[in-house]
Design a protein around this motif. Sequence first.
Motif, short mmCIF file in Angstrom:
data_model
loop_
_atom_site.label_atom_id
_atom_site.label_comp_id
_atom_site.label_asym_id
_atom_site.label_seq_id
_atom_site.Cartn_x
_atom_site.Cartn_y
_atom_site.Cartn_z
N GLY A 14 38.39 30.05 41.48
CA GLY A 14 37.51 30.41 40.48
C GLY A 14 37.57 31.58 39.61
O GLY A 14 36.67 32.20 38.81
N ILE A 15 38.82 32.33 39.85
CA ILE A 15 39.18 33.61 39.42
C ILE A 15 39.28 33.35 37.95
O ILE A 15 40.37 32.03 37.46
N GLN A 16 38.94 34.00 36.89
CA GLN A 16 39.13 33.70 35.59
C GLN A 16 40.49 34.37 34.89
O GLN A 16 41.10 33.71 34.18
N GLY A 17 40.96 35.41 35.50
CA GLY A 17 42.06 35.95 35.20
C GLY A 17 43.23 35.24 36.08
O GLY A 17 43.05 34.54 36.70
N PRO A 18 44.54 35.92 35.62
CA PRO A 18 45.88 35.06 36.21
C PRO A 18 45.94 35.45 37.69
O PRO A 18 45.67 36.65 38.07
N VAL A 19 46.25 34.56 38.14
CA VAL A 19 46.68 34.64 39.77
C VAL A 19 48.43 34.41 39.92
O VAL A 19 48.95 33.43 39.51
N LEU A 20 49.14 35.63 40.13
CA LEU A 20 50.52 35.19 40.23
C LEU A 20 51.23 35.68 41.31
O LEU A 20 50.80 36.55 42.33
N HIS A 21 52.23 34.87 41.71
CA HIS A 21 53.12 35.02 43.00
C HIS A 21 54.49 35.87 42.31
O HIS A 21 54.93 35.56 41.25
N PRO A 22 55.24 36.06 43.59
CA PRO A 22 56.47 36.72 43.07
C PRO A 22 57.25 35.50 42.30
O PRO A 22 57.18 34.37 42.94
N GLY A 23 58.28 35.68 41.25
CA GLY A 23 58.90 34.73 40.76
C GLY A 23 58.31 34.05 39.53
O GLY A 23 58.96 33.33 38.80
N HIS A 24 56.92 34.22 39.52
CA HIS A 24 56.24 34.00 38.24
C HIS A 24 56.94 34.65 37.04
O HIS A 24 57.14 35.84 37.25
N ALA A 43 52.15 40.20 47.46
CA ALA A 43 52.39 38.91 47.64
C ALA A 43 51.74 38.13 46.60
O ALA A 43 51.80 36.95 46.47
N LEU A 44 50.67 38.74 46.16
CA LEU A 44 49.72 38.14 45.22
C LEU A 44 49.36 39.11 44.29
O LEU A 44 48.73 40.07 44.56
N ILE A 45 49.04 38.63 43.05
CA ILE A 45 48.52 39.67 41.95
C ILE A 45 47.18 38.87 41.44
O ILE A 45 47.61 37.64 41.16
N VAL A 46 46.05 39.71 41.38
CA VAL A 46 44.99 39.08 40.70
C VAL A 46 44.85 40.04 39.39
O VAL A 46 44.35 41.08 39.52
N GLY A 47 44.92 39.30 38.14
CA GLY A 47 44.72 40.02 36.91
C GLY A 47 43.42 39.82 36.73
O GLY A 47 42.96 39.03 35.90
N ALA A 48 42.31 40.72 37.11
CA ALA A 48 41.05 40.58 37.09
C ALA A 48 40.49 40.87 35.67
O ALA A 48 40.81 41.71 34.77
N GLU A 49 39.81 39.63 35.32
CA GLU A 49 38.73 39.73 33.89
C GLU A 49 37.46 40.57 34.01
O GLU A 49 37.00 40.99 33.17
N ASN A 50 36.78 40.47 35.34
CA ASN A 50 35.57 40.97 35.49
C ASN A 50 35.38 41.25 36.98
O ASN A 50 36.24 41.00 37.79
N ALA A 51 34.16 41.66 37.44
CA ALA A 51 33.76 42.27 38.72
C ALA A 51 33.68 41.15 39.63
O ALA A 51 34.48 41.34 40.91
N ASP A 52 33.56 39.96 39.12
CA ASP A 52 33.48 38.87 40.26
C ASP A 52 34.96 38.58 40.58
O ASP A 52 35.20 37.98 41.75
#
Length: 456
Positions: A14-24, A43-52
């Motif tokens: 449900g996250i609007q921003g990018p969700v990235l793993h190593p190697g992406h 191990a995981l990056i969430v590029g947040a677009e908003n507070a949700d």
Amino acid sequence: MNENSTLSDTALSGIQGPVLHPGHADYDEERAGFQAAYSHRPALIVGAENADDVRAAVAYAHTHGLGVAVQSTGHGLSAAADGGVLITTGRMKELRIDPAARTAHAAAGVRWAEVIEAAAAHGLAPINGSAPGVGVVGYLTGGGLGILGRQFGYAADHVRALDLVTADGTLHHVTADSEPELFWAVRGGGGNFGAVTAVEFDLVALPEVYGGILAYADEQVEPALAAYLEWTADLPDELTSSVALMSWPDAPFAPEAFRGRYVMSVRVAFTGSAEEGERLVAPLRAVSAPLVDNLRVMPYSESHTIHSDPPHPHPYDGDNALVTAVPAEAVRSLTGAEARTGAIVQIKHLGGALGREPKVPNPVGHRDARFLVTALSALFDMERDEARDVHERVLAPLVPVRVGRNLNHLFGEFGEGVVRDVYEEDALRRLGEVKAAYDPGNVFRHTYNIRPGVGS
């Protein structure tokens, strides 16, 4: 789950921003920040677009027992994550100015340059620091020592409200009335208590400022520094100043007048008239003719030129001392051969409003300090341990007059002993209690970490 385990995107769909793993393909660019000496390796990056997005990422980490790091610009990277979840907030750019209330509401990815520009349209200014590329949230949660701090105090003193996601994934709107202990702690306690998604803070009526630099080189430096320290003894709160001591390389990026020279720059910011400013700086000009003298009245939107902090990412490390004086033996060390070849030394004049408790208290302490002295080294041709040895020796004569450290001017990874030095004893105990209440599992540990219950 181990922090280095492969994490599934399914629960984060449900996250609007990018969700990235190593190697992406975008992983390295997303985790990079202004501090280039080291970076998070989550191990995981969430590029947040908003507070949700932030709330979902924190809830996910909490459920799986993972640590959380939060990064906007990466200027103040304090403890690089190896595994876990990194939330990047640079996409969160909502910014609102209320000219009638003289406030700004900034989301977690807003930088000071953006606030300065938006506020200037209304003749207003924030209590920002010297570098316009720094993120608003990290600066405010670290206390915020501004270019006009002697008149207005710490920037954290002017925070009115925060939106904050705590370790259990709950989004709080935090004010002095709604959650007073959490509000107290976040405004100066760093990122230890949650992920700030937005902040509301005061602006001041200030369309222009008198400021710039007076620079002295080589044999001028020691008498000019002695004169500066004496000069600061009797100044109005409306004048905030600092000194930078640096050996400039003979290189094209250096100002032409500074190339290949050891230079002391006195940075001045004054909110009074130009006539009064000229009168106040006259004792410095009387020492000797400055190498550079560009003091002038400028729009507040040009105030970043007073310090001209480097705008590009680079590797660095630095330590600091909040002191009640700068004795003669310290002056010799701060301008000696080792400092000249191994560090940039800055001396910031404190006092005034910085020495007074705000109407709504916060944990920013050691307000009896008269100066903040920082030793900073770029790590292009120097290893971190070598730089730290230099910093320790350069700052050693200040130990008898040292009362603590400043959080925003720690530049590197430091352990608990240094973090303890940032806060007064009662404040550290209280911060540990707030941490235990809101983050008992120390989810937000990739910080200048305050452990749950520390100081108790």
